[in-house]
Design an enzyme around this catalytic site. Structure first.
Site, PDB file in Angstrom:
ATOM      1  CG  ASP A  96      19.294  47.953 -41.462  1.00 28.33           C
ATOM      2  OD1 ASP A  96      17.908  48.330 -41.737  1.00 28.33           O
ATOM      3  OD2 ASP A  96      19.844  46.908 -41.874  1.00 28.33           O
ATOM      4  CG  ASP A 153      13.355  43.539 -44.227  1.00 29.02           C
ATOM      5  OD1 ASP A 153      13.529  44.830 -44.262  1.00 29.02           O
ATOM      6  OD2 ASP A 153      14.618  42.963 -43.848  1.00 29.02           O
TER       7      ASP A 153
HETATM    8  C1  GLA Z   1      16.989  44.536 -43.417  1.00 34.38           C
HETATM    9  C2  GLA Z   1      16.410  45.153 -42.005  1.00 34.38           C
HETATM   10  C3  GLA Z   1      17.053  44.562 -40.889  1.00 34.38           C
HETATM   11  C4  GLA Z   1      17.401  43.162 -40.913  1.00 34.38           C
HETATM   12  C5  GLA Z   1      17.862  42.725 -42.453  1.00 34.38           C
HETATM   13  C6  GLA Z   1      18.036  41.021 -42.669  1.00 34.38           C
HETATM   14  O1  GLA Z   1      18.328  45.376 -43.562  1.00 34.38           O
HETATM   15  O2  GLA Z   1      16.349  46.664 -42.133  1.00 34.38           O
HETATM   16  O3  GLA Z   1      16.603  45.033 -39.772  1.00 34.38           O
HETATM   17  O4  GLA Z   1      16.252  42.796 -40.865  1.00 34.38           O
HETATM   18  O5  GLA Z   1      17.363  43.385 -43.467  1.00 34.38           O
HETATM   19  O6  GLA Z   1      18.883  40.954 -43.852  1.00 34.38           O
END
Ligand code: GLA
Length: 408
Positions: free
Chosen positions: A208, A153
């Site tokens: 997301d 990430d």
């Molecule tokens: C980010 C990623 C998500 C998830 C969260 C976890 O937002 O894009 O897919 O992994 O972190 O905290």
């Protein structure tokens, strides 16, 4: 003097070559088709523990998901405990009392693969220890545990350059010596499609996803996106994807609360995009309708087609989109997405249509070439492109066909 300069140039060139050779490559042939599996984040967030992961592995098998092609069981954020005195990362001892190695062994014993999550920055998005400065130690630990897939990430990375940061982790994985699918998750902020092919096997193209068909969820400084919004952000990216390197429009929300039609559309369009199919629901408690969507092998075959070409939007009219995806052996997939809330009538006069794929230079002139088609959601519904296609599509639903060159 000239000789010395030439000698110096040769030495520098030699060193550069050595440097290039020393730079580790990504592990190839791990994702020749888009990865398929499950990830904890979309439904469970930080509420993860070893019981959940083990039960999910059990249900991957008993629900038929493994048989349909799902392979990876991946823990997302928040599995972490503290680093030990030597800097090695440990799992949260309360949530994972048996440790990650035992968990990976369990997942492997089911014939599945095991994935984990970290972050290129100082902390993960959930505030757990990130891999910044510990890349080689972390990769070594993951390899020791038997990790097969790393999602990496991009939180807490102020001042870091994405390409370099992901390259460092690629080197670390290579050094650790265990092949792992490397999933780049920097939300498309730094156009990873332009640089990530030699680094990772898939890269997120957007922020997301969240559990809504047609919405934006404004968190203040960032937004999460509905299925249609994410779909619209994939325009112009198809030339970057292919075997071993995929655009990732994020993990799926199928079974997390949208209507059955919306889930069907979400799944159909992810297959048309040759997207990684990472389920994000509670598969231990899913409905039969959800299970049927996630395990529709005919739709999965479109996603997993060996040609590995991402589909494209052919037409868009009154909220109805027609998409095509070239498949191996001169076959095609076609999807008709109804973005409207209400039912629509849909007519497709095959003989008037010419479908051109600029990327593969394949064309269908329906007037000259005939295809048999099969409806992939209602398999007894079959037809031929000699006739008109005339049908109705429910609100937010999608029709999906496989077109096979007709024998006569
Ligand atoms: C980010 C990623 C998500 C998830 C969260 C976890 O937002 O894009 O897919 O992994 O972190 O905290």
């Amino acid at each position: 003097m000239q000789k010395i300069t030439r000698l110096a140039a040769l030495v520098v060139a030699g060193l550069c070559l050595l440097g290039t050779q020393a730079q580790a490559k990504k592990f190839e042939h791990l994702a020749q088709t888009p990865p398929m599996g499950w990830n904890s984040w979309n439904n469970f967030g930080c509420d993860v523990d070893e019981k959940l992961i083990k039960e999910t592995a059990d249900y991957m098998v008993s629900s038929g998901m493994k048989d349909a092609g799902y392979e990876y069981v991946n823990i997302d954020d928040c599995w972490h405990g503290e680093r030990d005195a030597n800097g090695f990362i440990q799992a949260d001892p309360e949530r994972f009392p048996s440790g990650i190695k035992a968990l990976a062994d369990y997942v492997h014993s089911k014939g599945l693969k095991f994935g984990i999550y970290s972050d290129a920055g100082w902390t993960t998005c959930g505030g757990k220890p990130g891999s910044r400065g510990y890349e080689f130690q972390d990769a070594q630990m993951y390899a020791k545990w038997g990790v097969d897939y790393l999602k990496y990430d991009w939180c807490a990375t102020d001042g870091l350059k994405a390409e370099g940061a992901y390259q460092t982790m690629r080197e670390a994985i290579h050094k650790a010596g265990r092949p792992m699918v490397f999933s780049i998750c920097e939300w498309g902020d730094n156009q990873p499609w332009e640089w990530a092919k030699p680094i990772g096997h898939l890269w997120r193209t957007t922020g997301d996803i969240y559990n809504c068909f047609d919405c934006e969820y404004d968190h203040g400084t960032w937004s999460s996106w509905g299925v249609l919004q994410i779909l619209d952000m994939q325009d112009d990216l198809r030339q970057y994807a292919g075997p071993g390197h995929w655009n990732d429009p994020d993990m799926m929300e199928v079974g997390n609360g949208m209507t059955e039609a919306e889930d069907r559309s979400h799944f159909s369009m992810w297959a048309m995009l040759a997207a990684p199919l990472i389920a994000g629901n509670d598969i231990r408690n899913m409905s039969e309708a959800t299970r049927k969507i996630l395990t529709n092998k005919a739709v999965i075959a479109v996603d997993q087609d060996e040609l590995g070409v991402q589909g494209f939007k052919y037409s868009s009219k009154n909220g109805v989109e027609v998409w095509f995806k070239p498949l191996a052996n001169d076959e095609w997939a076609m999807a008709v997405l109804n973005r409207n809330k209400g039912e629509v009538k849909f007519e497709f006069k095959w003989r008037n249509e010419v479908v051109k794929d600029e990327l593969t230079h394949r064309t269908i002139t329906f007037n000259e070439q005939k295809f048999d088609w099969q409806d992939l959601w209602n398999k007894s519904n079959k037809g031929h492109t000699k006739k008109f296609l005339k049908t109705k599509i429910a609100g937010h639903d999608t029709l999906m066909f496989r077109l096979t060159p007709a024998k006569n």
